[in-house]
Design an enzyme around this catalytic site. Structure first.
Site, PDB file in Angstrom:
ATOM      1  N   ASP A   9      -3.001 -12.392  -0.896  1.00  0.00           N
ATOM      2  CA  ASP A   9      -3.064 -11.034  -1.427  1.00  0.00           C
ATOM      3  C   ASP A   9      -4.364 -10.398  -0.954  1.00  0.00           C
ATOM      4  OD1 ASP A   9      -2.747  -8.685  -3.224  1.00  0.00           O
ATOM      5  OD2 ASP A   9      -1.237  -9.945  -4.177  1.00  0.00           O
ATOM      6  N   GLU A  22       4.696  -2.747  -2.599  1.00  0.00           N
ATOM      7  CA  GLU A  22       3.461  -1.967  -2.688  1.00  0.00           C
ATOM      8  C   GLU A  22       2.719  -1.879  -1.349  1.00  0.00           C
ATOM      9  OE1 GLU A  22       2.514  -2.766  -7.413  1.00  0.00           O
ATOM     10  OE2 GLU A  22       1.546  -4.059  -5.926  1.00  0.00           O
ATOM     11  N   HIS A  77      -0.601  -5.873   0.688  1.00  0.00           N
ATOM     12  CA  HIS A  77      -1.457  -6.870   0.035  1.00  0.00           C
ATOM     13  C   HIS A  77      -2.067  -7.805   1.082  1.00  0.00           C
ATOM     14  CE1 HIS A  77      -0.517  -5.621  -4.022  1.00  0.00           C
ATOM     15  NE2 HIS A  77       0.769  -5.646  -3.740  1.00  0.00           N
TER      16      HIS A  77
END
Length: 499
Positions: free
Chosen positions: A171, A295, A231
């Site tokens: 991440d 995301e 990420h």
């Protein structure tokens, strides 16, 4: 009978089986897998009895383990457990079924011997899970979790009859898995600066081999997650050329969504993806590889000449379809290696996703609905019910709480993994469910309090059929189960008044 998760069928008998000096565990001769299960059962019973209950290769024993491939109605994970005053008989089609029978027997053993005597109540149980995928995600990135801690959680989830441990390994705040091909991922990407402290850590390939082997012994499958294309800050900090701008950036020290993501316009990025995936595939025998897909801002892609050229060459309409291009290409690569891709529900955006891709629905149940109707298998992880980083009582939230993010024990118990909006045929695409332990605000020492007792409720709603679920009955059984958790060293929420 305080068994959690609650078995499918229970018929209480009269009396007890009492462990004594003559008690032996019998297994079918020359069966290595049964010997392993017998050893696990011996450990359970010996600890309860305070003396060794040995395992013998014989079918003439009071405590008998039997594996019968003809028990097809029990499925791959079901079992029968019959306890009479003179015998205990555990039966299953597979070793995994027998393992779960042992976990149920653990719950039937008294918490403390009575006058030095261990008495197990007579009962007949037939049990099997309603879902094949019963998982939990541990986020080892935001806060690193030690190898020993992960093995402890393998024990805890196996006891609650969960069978998937999803390890979130990469991440923005760290890269947690060793790569021989790309060593900077750990020398740089595994650590971040928190004030004057260099915080982080990673698992060597030897650590992963040890974790995987231990998980296999507890019938838990480890599913790794390598986030693509978002990420990605820790990876880009290690290798700046993986980004659109190619600039040197630090590993993130804050939580959130960041604009520096992998550059899909460069062919070298896909070479990196494939190189890392090859190493992951070699380390993890699971048929499933999670690639995130969530995301991922498109801001950098909009300004990147490499990405715009890729869009043009591949006849893509926009950056959303560029995201789909990435996922489709990675899915094809994984399929060529005999693995199935799992991604968060954002991978449905842009269309064109192969039907073999599995959708993990986290933004509510909408992803599972769309996926199942489109012919995709789905795993349900709606944030409103199974995000265990969320507060669990009103005492933990501000004066005006976001009720969607208040996840009480009772709310978890009300969770139904099958959306009401799909047909019975489409519901066959729901593989099961997974609760998540994101660790932005939960370092290792706080994980117990976030997961327990909510994990107990989760384990029941995905193992037990709906007609066996009863909130009042569950809370009664939990009074005994709390004592078991204490005996296992679990620092659950509310223990000794702790919040």
């Amino acid at each position: 009978m305080a068994v959690i998760p609650k078995p499918l069928q229970v018929k209480n008998g009269e009396g007890f089986y009492t462990l004594n000096s003559e008690s032996r565990i019998g297994i079918q001769p020359a069966n290595q897998e049964l010997n392993k299960i017998g050893t696990i059962l011996s450990t359970v019973l010996s600890k309860s009895a305070g003396r060794e209950i040995p395992v013998q290769s014989t079918t003439d024993a009071a405590i008998l383990l039997t594996m019968n491939p003809n028990e097809k109605e029990l499925g791959e994970e079901g079992y029968r457990l019959a306890i009479s005053p003179t015998a205990i008989h555990l039966t299953a089609k597979t070793p995994q079924g027998l393992f779960y029978a042992v976990q149920t027997l653990r719950c039937l053993c008294p918490l403390q011997p009575e006058n030095g005597s261990v008495r197990i109540p007579c009962v007949q149980i037939e049990d099997k899970p309603q879902y094949a995928w019963r998982g939990i995600l541990l986020d080892c990135v935001r806060h690193f979790m030690s190898k020993e801690f992960i093995k402890r959680y393998i024990d805890l989830i196996a006891f609650h009859k969960l069978n998937v441990l999803h390890l979130h390994l990469t991440d923005d705040q760290g890269w947690r898995i060793e790569s021989k091909k790309y060593p900077k991922l750990t020398s740089i990407g595994a650590y971040r600066n928190e004030g004057d402290t260099r915080y982080g850590g990673y698992y060597t390939q030897e650590d992963i081999a040890e974790i995987v082997k231990y998980a296999q012994s507890q019938y838990v499958s480890i599913v790794p997650e390598f986030d693509i294309p978002g990420h990605a800050t820790a990876a880009i900090a290690s290798y700046p050329e993986l980004s659109c701008e190619g600039k040197s950036i630090p590993v993130q020290t804050e939580w959130g969504i960041f604009e520096d993501v992998f550059c899909p316009g460069k062919e070298t990025t896909f070479k990196f993806f494939e190189g890392v995936l090859d190493e992951i595939i070699a380390m993890f025998p699971s048929p499933f590889i999670h690639i995130g897909g969530d995301e991922a801002p498109r801001t950098r892609w909009e300004q990147c000449p490499h990405c715009q050229q890729r869009i043009k060459e591949e006849n893509l309409r926009n950056e959303h379809e560029l995201q789909s291009y990435i996922i489709r290409r990675i899915e094809k690569y994984l399929a060529s290696r005999g693995r199935r891709l799992i991604g968060w529900d954002e991978i449905l955006q842009g269309g064109g996703l192969p039907s073999s891709a599995i959708i993990q629905s986290w933004q509510g149940m909408e992803g599972a609905i769309t996926a199942s109707k489109a012919g995709h298998d789905a795993i349900c992880s709606p944030l409103q019910f199974v995000y265990f980083d969320y507060p669990q009582t009103e005492a933990q939230v501000p004066s005006k709480p976001d009720w969607m993010k208040l996840t009480t024990l009772e709310k978890v118990y009300s969770f139904d993994p099958v959306p009401q909006e799909i047909t019975p045929e489409e519901s066959q695409r729901i593989l099961g469910a997974e609760c998540t332990m994101w660790s932005e605000h939960a370092p290792q020492e706080k994980v117990d309090q976030q997961l327990f007792p909510r994990l107990c409720a989760f384990s029941e709603v995905i193992w037990s059929p709906p007609n066996a679920q009863d909130w009042t009955d569950f809370t009664k059984r939990m009074q005994t189960h709390y004592q078991r958790l204490e005996n296992m060293g679990v620092d659950y929420y509310g223990r000794n008044g702790k919040e």
